[in-house]
Write a protein that holds these residues in place. Structure first.
Motif, PDB file in Angstrom:
ATOM      1  N   TRP A 133     -64.003  -4.397  22.475  1.00  0.00           N
ATOM      2  CA  TRP A 133     -62.941  -3.423  22.430  1.00  0.00           C
ATOM      3  C   TRP A 133     -62.476  -3.358  20.942  1.00  0.00           C
ATOM      4  O   TRP A 133     -62.140  -2.209  20.506  1.00  0.00           O
ATOM      5  CB  TRP A 133     -61.562  -4.237  22.928  1.00  0.00           C
ATOM      6  CG  TRP A 133     -60.973  -5.549  22.292  1.00  0.00           C
ATOM      7  CD1 TRP A 133     -61.466  -6.710  22.564  1.00  0.00           C
ATOM      8  CD2 TRP A 133     -60.219  -5.534  21.229  1.00  0.00           C
ATOM      9  NE1 TRP A 133     -60.833  -7.399  21.599  1.00  0.00           N
ATOM     10  CE2 TRP A 133     -59.988  -6.846  20.724  1.00  0.00           C
ATOM     11  CE3 TRP A 133     -59.441  -4.699  20.380  1.00  0.00           C
ATOM     12  CZ2 TRP A 133     -59.200  -7.359  19.724  1.00  0.00           C
ATOM     13  CZ3 TRP A 133     -58.666  -5.010  19.431  1.00  0.00           C
ATOM     14  CH2 TRP A 133     -58.491  -6.462  19.112  1.00  0.00           C
ATOM     15  N   LEU A 193     -55.681  -1.831  26.445  1.00  0.00           N
ATOM     16  CA  LEU A 193     -54.314  -1.119  26.112  1.00  0.00           C
ATOM     17  C   LEU A 193     -54.353  -0.719  24.518  1.00  0.00           C
ATOM     18  O   LEU A 193     -53.852   0.381  24.234  1.00  0.00           O
ATOM     19  CB  LEU A 193     -53.191  -1.717  26.402  1.00  0.00           C
ATOM     20  CG  LEU A 193     -51.663  -1.358  26.257  1.00  0.00           C
ATOM     21  CD1 LEU A 193     -51.571  -0.008  26.682  1.00  0.00           C
ATOM     22  CD2 LEU A 193     -50.544  -2.339  26.835  1.00  0.00           C
ATOM     23  N   VAL A 194     -54.501  -1.694  23.773  1.00  0.00           N
ATOM     24  CA  VAL A 194     -54.146  -1.430  22.231  1.00  0.00           C
ATOM     25  C   VAL A 194     -55.418  -0.505  21.636  1.00  0.00           C
ATOM     26  O   VAL A 194     -55.008   0.434  20.918  1.00  0.00           O
ATOM     27  CB  VAL A 194     -54.538  -2.849  21.384  1.00  0.00           C
ATOM     28  CG1 VAL A 194     -56.052  -3.334  21.307  1.00  0.00           C
ATOM     29  CG2 VAL A 194     -53.972  -2.720  20.096  1.00  0.00           C
ATOM     30  N   LEU A 231     -53.719   2.808  22.742  1.00  0.00           N
ATOM     31  CA  LEU A 231     -52.320   2.963  21.748  1.00  0.00           C
ATOM     32  C   LEU A 231     -52.959   3.545  20.381  1.00  0.00           C
ATOM     33  O   LEU A 231     -52.155   4.363  19.887  1.00  0.00           O
ATOM     34  CB  LEU A 231     -51.571   1.941  21.774  1.00  0.00           C
ATOM     35  CG  LEU A 231     -50.804   1.374  22.968  1.00  0.00           C
ATOM     36  CD1 LEU A 231     -50.193  -0.159  22.624  1.00  0.00           C
ATOM     37  CD2 LEU A 231     -49.585   2.327  23.397  1.00  0.00           C
ATOM     38  N   ARG A 272     -53.462  -7.825  18.686  1.00  0.00           N
ATOM     39  CA  ARG A 272     -53.763  -7.172  19.942  1.00  0.00           C
ATOM     40  C   ARG A 272     -52.468  -7.712  20.866  1.00  0.00           C
ATOM     41  O   ARG A 272     -51.739  -6.816  21.483  1.00  0.00           O
ATOM     42  CB  ARG A 272     -55.080  -7.086  20.210  1.00  0.00           C
ATOM     43  CG  ARG A 272     -55.340  -6.779  21.824  1.00  0.00           C
ATOM     44  CD  ARG A 272     -56.659  -7.021  22.299  1.00  0.00           C
ATOM     45  NE  ARG A 272     -56.696  -6.531  23.839  1.00  0.00           N
ATOM     46  CZ  ARG A 272     -57.665  -6.895  24.778  1.00  0.00           C
ATOM     47  NH1 ARG A 272     -58.761  -7.470  24.203  1.00  0.00           N
ATOM     48  NH2 ARG A 272     -57.509  -6.293  25.650  1.00  0.00           N
ATOM     49  N   VAL A 290     -49.255  -6.442  20.393  1.00  0.00           N
ATOM     50  CA  VAL A 290     -48.974  -5.087  20.636  1.00  0.00           C
ATOM     51  C   VAL A 290     -48.727  -4.878  22.153  1.00  0.00           C
ATOM     52  O   VAL A 290     -48.000  -4.531  22.797  1.00  0.00           O
ATOM     53  CB  VAL A 290     -50.001  -4.097  20.373  1.00  0.00           C
ATOM     54  CG1 VAL A 290     -49.942  -2.679  20.823  1.00  0.00           C
ATOM     55  CG2 VAL A 290     -50.180  -4.392  18.503  1.00  0.00           C
ATOM     56  N   GLU A 291     -49.710  -5.670  22.797  1.00  0.00           N
ATOM     57  CA  GLU A 291     -49.971  -5.587  24.417  1.00  0.00           C
ATOM     58  C   GLU A 291     -48.912  -6.188  25.115  1.00  0.00           C
ATOM     59  O   GLU A 291     -48.705  -5.896  26.050  1.00  0.00           O
ATOM     60  CB  GLU A 291     -51.374  -6.002  24.756  1.00  0.00           C
ATOM     61  CG  GLU A 291     -52.482  -4.932  24.188  1.00  0.00           C
ATOM     62  CD  GLU A 291     -53.835  -5.316  24.820  1.00  0.00           C
ATOM     63  OE1 GLU A 291     -54.056  -6.129  25.352  1.00  0.00           O
ATOM     64  OE2 GLU A 291     -54.606  -4.289  24.642  1.00  0.00           O
ATOM     65  N   ASN A 304     -45.261  -4.534  26.511  1.00  0.00           N
ATOM     66  CA  ASN A 304     -45.634  -3.031  25.814  1.00  0.00           C
ATOM     67  C   ASN A 304     -45.568  -1.809  27.001  1.00  0.00           C
ATOM     68  O   ASN A 304     -45.968  -2.136  28.067  1.00  0.00           O
ATOM     69  CB  ASN A 304     -46.471  -3.057  25.008  1.00  0.00           C
ATOM     70  CG  ASN A 304     -46.053  -2.005  23.760  1.00  0.00           C
ATOM     71  OD1 ASN A 304     -45.975  -0.773  24.036  1.00  0.00           O
ATOM     72  ND2 ASN A 304     -46.020  -2.664  22.670  1.00  0.00           N
ATOM     73  N   GLY A 305     -44.935  -0.927  26.682  1.00  0.00           N
ATOM     74  CA  GLY A 305     -45.354   0.547  27.521  1.00  0.00           C
ATOM     75  C   GLY A 305     -46.557   1.200  27.086  1.00  0.00           C
ATOM     76  O   GLY A 305     -47.553   0.484  26.618  1.00  0.00           O
ATOM     77  N   ASP A 306     -46.302   2.454  27.403  1.00  0.00           N
ATOM     78  CA  ASP A 306     -47.741   3.205  27.393  1.00  0.00           C
ATOM     79  C   ASP A 306     -48.054   3.924  26.214  1.00  0.00           C
ATOM     80  O   ASP A 306     -48.765   4.670  25.906  1.00  0.00           O
ATOM     81  CB  ASP A 306     -48.041   4.094  28.421  1.00  0.00           C
ATOM     82  CG  ASP A 306     -48.432   3.313  29.682  1.00  0.00           C
ATOM     83  OD1 ASP A 306     -48.903   2.297  29.509  1.00  0.00           O
ATOM     84  OD2 ASP A 306     -48.156   3.663  30.967  1.00  0.00           O
ATOM     85  N   GLU A 307     -47.000   4.021  25.464  1.00  0.00           N
ATOM     86  CA  GLU A 307     -46.996   4.665  24.316  1.00  0.00           C
ATOM     87  C   GLU A 307     -46.453   3.799  22.947  1.00  0.00           C
ATOM     88  O   GLU A 307     -45.541   3.196  23.018  1.00  0.00           O
ATOM     89  CB  GLU A 307     -46.171   6.064  24.307  1.00  0.00           C
ATOM     90  CG  GLU A 307     -46.513   7.093  23.183  1.00  0.00           C
ATOM     91  CD  GLU A 307     -45.597   8.361  23.408  1.00  0.00           C
ATOM     92  OE1 GLU A 307     -45.483   9.105  22.573  1.00  0.00           O
ATOM     93  OE2 GLU A 307     -45.689   8.746  24.707  1.00  0.00           O
ATOM     94  N   ALA A 308     -47.042   3.937  21.622  1.00  0.00           N
ATOM     95  CA  ALA A 308     -46.628   3.166  20.650  1.00  0.00           C
ATOM     96  C   ALA A 308     -45.438   3.641  19.945  1.00  0.00           C
ATOM     97  O   ALA A 308     -45.288   4.596  19.665  1.00  0.00           O
ATOM     98  CB  ALA A 308     -47.861   3.216  19.549  1.00  0.00           C
ATOM     99  N   GLU A 368     -46.551   0.734  15.657  1.00  0.00           N
ATOM    100  CA  GLU A 368     -47.319   1.344  14.653  1.00  0.00           C
ATOM    101  C   GLU A 368     -47.428   0.458  13.339  1.00  0.00           C
ATOM    102  O   GLU A 368     -48.551   0.185  12.872  1.00  0.00           O
ATOM    103  CB  GLU A 368     -46.760   2.426  14.422  1.00  0.00           C
ATOM    104  CG  GLU A 368     -47.235   3.724  15.006  1.00  0.00           C
ATOM    105  CD  GLU A 368     -47.019   4.991  14.377  1.00  0.00           C
ATOM    106  OE1 GLU A 368     -46.544   6.008  15.030  1.00  0.00           O
ATOM    107  OE2 GLU A 368     -47.533   5.564  13.496  1.00  0.00           O
TER     108      GLU A 368
END
Lengths: 220, 269
Positions: free
Chosen positions: A161, A204-205, A208, B243, B246-247, B250-254, B259
């Motif tokens: 990844w 996922l990351v 994103l 990672r 972030v994960e 979390n949803g599907d958009e940053a 960020e």
């Protein structure tokens, strides 16, 4: 340590201290001092030498120093690439990726495609999007970008990844300076869309990061 | 894919796990099926059969059998098929602590709430008994880290569960403390447990700093961003921890918070 580790900033003194460093810790300290001396260019061969010592602390310091020196470090780096010392090669790839000199392209391309270490492949992917092409002719720039794009497009299929993440970063870096209508920009965006697609990318990351890259490209 | 060991196909892996003459082949095949998260219909039944191959600990010849069983237990967690839960629950009481460890981790990955009473029962005697050093090895009586982490991942935040975990936050081993704080932070969201983990990021031992990085990542504790960036550890591990930030949750958009974490990751590549 010798007197050279004191206040003197003379390259010759610091190189001598570096050559006499006896322990791993002394080597790290001596490497850091090489970077901050009065004539850093004179230290390049020694910094390149550090990459082969199997001392990660010193190698990190040497890579930082080589990146700070920029294009002047590229010749010695390429001349001393050691195919038989994996560790040294991996650190050299990281330095070349950070410097962004077009002469590093062959090495970065090869590293992303074939290196066994994910940390080396991820550095190469980032570097392929950050080559400084300004000084080249229009046609040379086009040819180099073509090769970088091809390498990054293949890198999208990497099993790790973190390498695919770096491919997204590389694609953003490559396309951001281009006008939106440029064919290379279209190719980079198409590849990023695949990295953003849950059907094709399971991490996922990575999705994103690809999304952020596309957002930035759309905002140009 | 680079770095995945000897290239074998899924069919070969299944075949090598099915035969029982060569256990080193079974061992590799079990690992392979987990690594690839095989969805083949025969994978789970074969792995369960390999798990049942385990033997009582003290039978001299039983070591290899249990090595296969341990890899099978790990693979069943990665494949995350609910059919594995009942057998893994039995393994949680096995005499081989290595097997109990693998089963605990996999039950965590499977979010198996049925494992909570068993895990709490095995840890209930606290750091002095369950967490005591064994005389015959550097290991503890129970695989405490794996069991604590499983309790945190499964996510049953009942008072009895918290009461069992809390004493382990003062265990003598920093890795056990880290696992206990991670579980409590996941279950309660209380900042005090995060502060303990942030302290461990500055521990003199690299191994402890690495564990705290992984634990903060597993919880997804956003305020850890800057401390993670400053930790003395390999970029590869910091990337995994970030990672996680972030994960996890979390949803599907940053959004803009995401960020900031992504930019921190870019700088570590």
């Amino acid at each position: 340590m010798t007197a050279a580790s004191g206040d003197s900033r003379l390259a010759a003194d610091r190189i001598r201290a570096f050559e006499q460093a006896g322990s791993a810790e002394e080597l790290v300290a001596a490497t850091r001092r090489l970077i901050a001396c009065d004539d850093p260019l004179a230290t390049v061969p020694h910094l390149v030498q550090v990459l082969g010592f199997n001392n990660p602390g010193a190698a990190v310091a040497a890579v930082d120093g080589l990146i700070a020196l920029g294009p002047a470090a590229v010749g010695p780096l390429l001349a001393n690439l050691d195919a038989h010392n994996y560790g040294a090669r991996a650190w050299a790839v990281r330095a070349l990726a950070g410097i962004g000199d077009p002469r590093g392209l062959d090495v970065l391309e090869d590293a992303l495609a074939t290196d066994v270490g994910p940390s080396v492949r991820r550095a190469a992917a980032r570097g392929l999007g950050a080559l400084r092409l300004e000084a080249l002719t229009e046609e040379e720039r086009r040819q180099m970008r073509e090769r970088c794009l091809g390498a990054l497009e293949s890198g999208r299929g990497d099993g790790e990844w973190v390498v695919r993440y770096a491919v997204a970063v590389g694609l953003e870096g490559l396309a951001l300076p281009l006008p939106p209508a440029h064919p290379h920009s279209h190719r980079a965006e198409a590849c990023l869309q695949q990295l953003q697609d849950p059907e094709r990318e399971d991490t996922l990351v990575v999705r994103l990061r690809a999304g952020v890259a596309l957002k930035r490209l759309n905002a140009r | 894919m680079a770095g995945d060991g000897a290239p074998i196909s899924e069919a070969e892996a299944l075949e090598q796990l099915r035969q029982t003459d060569d256990q080193s082949r079974q061992y590799y095949a079990a690992w392979w099926l987990g690594r690839m998260r095989s969805r083949h219909p025969e994978a789970v039944p074969l792995l369960l059969a390999a798990l049942r191959q385990r033997q009582p600990r003290d039978v001299g010849a039983g070591v290899e059998h249990n090595a296969v069983a341990r890899n099978a237990a790990r693979a069943l967690g990665k494949i995350a098929d609910g059919r594995a839960v009942s057998e893994l629950l039995v393994v949680l009481d096995d005499a081989d602590d290595g097997l109990r460890e693998a089963a605990a981790r996999s039950l965590g990955e499977l979010r198996a709430t049925a494992a909570v009473p068993l895990l709490t029962r095995r840890l209930a005697s606290g750091p002095e008994v369950a967490g005591a050093h064994r005389s015959d090895s550097p290991r503890l009586q129970e695989p405490c880290e794996a069991m604590l982490e499983a309790l945190g991942t499964i996510g049953v935040a009942e008072a009895e569960v918290l009461a069992v975990i809390k004493p382990f936050t003062s265990h003598g081993r920093p890795l056990v403390r880290s696992a206990a704080c991670r579980a409590l932070l996941q279950l309660t969201g209380e900042t005090a447990w995060a502060d303990e983990l942030l302290q461990l990021l500055q521990h003199p031992q690299l191994q402890v700093r690495r564990a705290a990085l992984m634990d903060l990542g597993a919880v997804g504790w956003r305020p850890a961003l800057v401390p993670i960036q400053r930790t003395l550890a390999e970029n590869s591990l910091k990337l995994i921890a970030l990672r996680g930030l972030v994960e996890n949750g979390n949803g599907d958009e940053a959004d803009s918070d995401d960020e900031a974490v992504l930019m921190a990751m870019d700088a570590l590549l």
